[in-house]
Design a protein around this motif. Sequence first.
Motif, PDB file in Angstrom:
ATOM      1  N   SER A  23       0.942  -0.888  -0.014  1.00 29.33           N
ATOM      2  CA  SER A  23      -0.174  -0.123   0.190  1.00 29.33           C
ATOM      3  C   SER A  23       0.802   1.317  -0.011  1.00 29.33           C
ATOM      4  O   SER A  23       2.004   1.144   0.243  1.00 29.33           O
ATOM      5  N   GLU A  24       0.330   2.431  -0.365  1.00 23.97           N
ATOM      6  CA  GLU A  24       1.122   3.659  -0.579  1.00 23.97           C
ATOM      7  C   GLU A  24       1.328   4.168   1.044  1.00 23.97           C
ATOM      8  O   GLU A  24       0.603   3.729   1.967  1.00 23.97           O
ATOM      9  N   PRO A  25       2.486   4.520   1.167  1.00 19.53           N
ATOM     10  CA  PRO A  25       2.775   5.191   2.539  1.00 19.53           C
ATOM     11  C   PRO A  25       1.896   6.376   2.860  1.00 19.53           C
ATOM     12  O   PRO A  25       1.261   6.971   2.283  1.00 19.53           O
ATOM     13  N   ILE A  26       1.847   6.056   4.198  1.00 23.88           N
ATOM     14  CA  ILE A  26       0.805   7.295   5.027  1.00 23.88           C
ATOM     15  C   ILE A  26       1.539   8.652   4.840  1.00 23.88           C
ATOM     16  O   ILE A  26       2.727   8.699   4.996  1.00 23.88           O
ATOM     17  N   ILE A  27       0.926   9.712   4.582  1.00 27.02           N
ATOM     18  CA  ILE A  27       1.532  10.890   4.660  1.00 27.02           C
ATOM     19  C   ILE A  27       1.583  11.602   5.818  1.00 27.02           C
ATOM     20  O   ILE A  27       0.286  11.659   6.524  1.00 27.02           O
ATOM     21  N   LEU A  28       2.496  12.173   6.453  1.00 21.51           N
ATOM     22  CA  LEU A  28       2.466  13.049   7.713  1.00 21.51           C
ATOM     23  C   LEU A  28       2.863  14.414   7.457  1.00 21.51           C
ATOM     24  O   LEU A  28       3.965  14.764   6.779  1.00 21.51           O
ATOM     25  N   TYR A  29       1.949  15.305   7.918  1.00 23.86           N
ATOM     26  CA  TYR A  29       2.263  16.756   7.570  1.00 23.86           C
ATOM     27  C   TYR A  29       3.017  17.138   8.811  1.00 23.86           C
ATOM     28  O   TYR A  29       2.409  17.064   9.903  1.00 23.86           O
TER      29      TYR A  29
END
Lengths: 247, 247
Positions: free
Chosen positions: B2-8
């Motif tokens: 799965s695509e990586p989680i985005i962390l802002y």
Amino acid sequence: MSEPIILYDIPTQVPGKALSGNMFKARYTLAYKGLAYKSVWVESPDVEERMKAIGAKPTGLKPDGSDFYTLPTIQDPSTGAVVSDSFAIAEYLEKTYPSSPAVFPPNTKALISIFDSAIMNTLRPVFPVMSAIGTSKLYPRSEEYLKKQAEIRFGTKFEDICPEGPKREEGWKNIKAAFGVIDGWYSKSGGKWIMGDTFSYADVIVAAWMRSFSVAFDKDQWEDMKSWNGGRWGGIVEEINKYSILD
Amino acid sequence: MSEPIILYDIPTQVPGKALSGNMFKARYTLAYKGLAYKSVWVESPDVEERMKAIGAKPTGLKPDGSDFYTLPTIQDPSTGAVVSDSFAIAEYLEKTYPSSPAVFPPNTKALISIFDSAIMNTLRPVFPVMSAIGTSKLYPRSEEYLKKQAEIRFGTKFEDICPEGPKREEGWKNIKAAFGVIDGWYSKSGGKWIMGDTFSYADVIVAAWMRSFSVAFDKDQWEDMKSWNGGRWGGIVEEINKYSILD
């Protein structure tokens, strides 16, 4: 059968004599663990001398830097131990009577001690009202003594701590807000208790304070409090009342 | 895969860019759970617009009553979820990825959320020093923006929040005292972590703040802090550094 544990408490004029939240913590822990105990009643001005006599340790310092002795204290004839401070009493009982029902689930002692402090900080707005109302339930010697302590603590004449009228009304509002904070914590737990479906010393702490309010405040005030937050506090006191915590 | 989680997160000029304690909580939780993620850097004055654009919820209110948007926020391409607030992020990840290592041992969520608040209250004396020193590590747009926010928060000109000299010295003393309180909690746990031998989100919180201090403060200041309380804080940061929390 071993001799019952002695619990030192301050007598008041309410039915059953016990009134203080910290004392109820010790009573509820003893009762939940099914340990036999008996109360010994000590008026406030006599606590220091009496505690020194049985070899209790001070639990803090007075403003002048000298030792400060407080109740609850227990004296356990089976071991000779004398333990003061409600949290230390729970720790002692848990360690000394490991086959009795546990109040600290594994690895939770530090978290629950922090919870204990958080509850004290959150309930701070209750203390002026509690002091103004609860003190009148004591016998005269303790009443006089604790009124003086309250004047020092709140830095004002006793009559001005939380008089009826706008200041008392403000006090009740602050209490309701504080209970709302604690209710938020329970909501996060996913169950009836702070640890979900697992009863712990965290619930002993809350139940003890609620029981204290239920006996200190007038019936209609407590009826009102019972209904706050979906009746959570009434339910908790009902639960604590299943245990025989008065002797 | 799965695509990586985005962390802002908000970029700073320290190596690795990340600096804030709350952001490190999210980074450490993701890393401890072994979840793939990538950072997206947003300057402070752009946070509100950017968060609205991705459908993030506000985490509070501004003094004027309008919605307040904060980081960290994560966006999970596998579920479409957008979650703000470090504690809510930990809850989301725990629920959504139950086969990854747990940060909440059974029934501890409420107690650990109270611990989170207790840590914030205890570290309050650190914030003026942190604001005075940490803000200078930002890029100019965020620096200017957060300096204004700090002036509102502390009710004084930025230069007067914690200037070098007696006020800064007093600040360091307050920090040492605050760390002493947290050290007392660890001492009560009976182990290396707040839950004894069990690592939990409570330790994520403490480790995240320590990591934040270790990058925000000058090397000799951090060397000093590392040695406090028997070297506990240096040890915790060493532990957190085993996890790759920067991408």
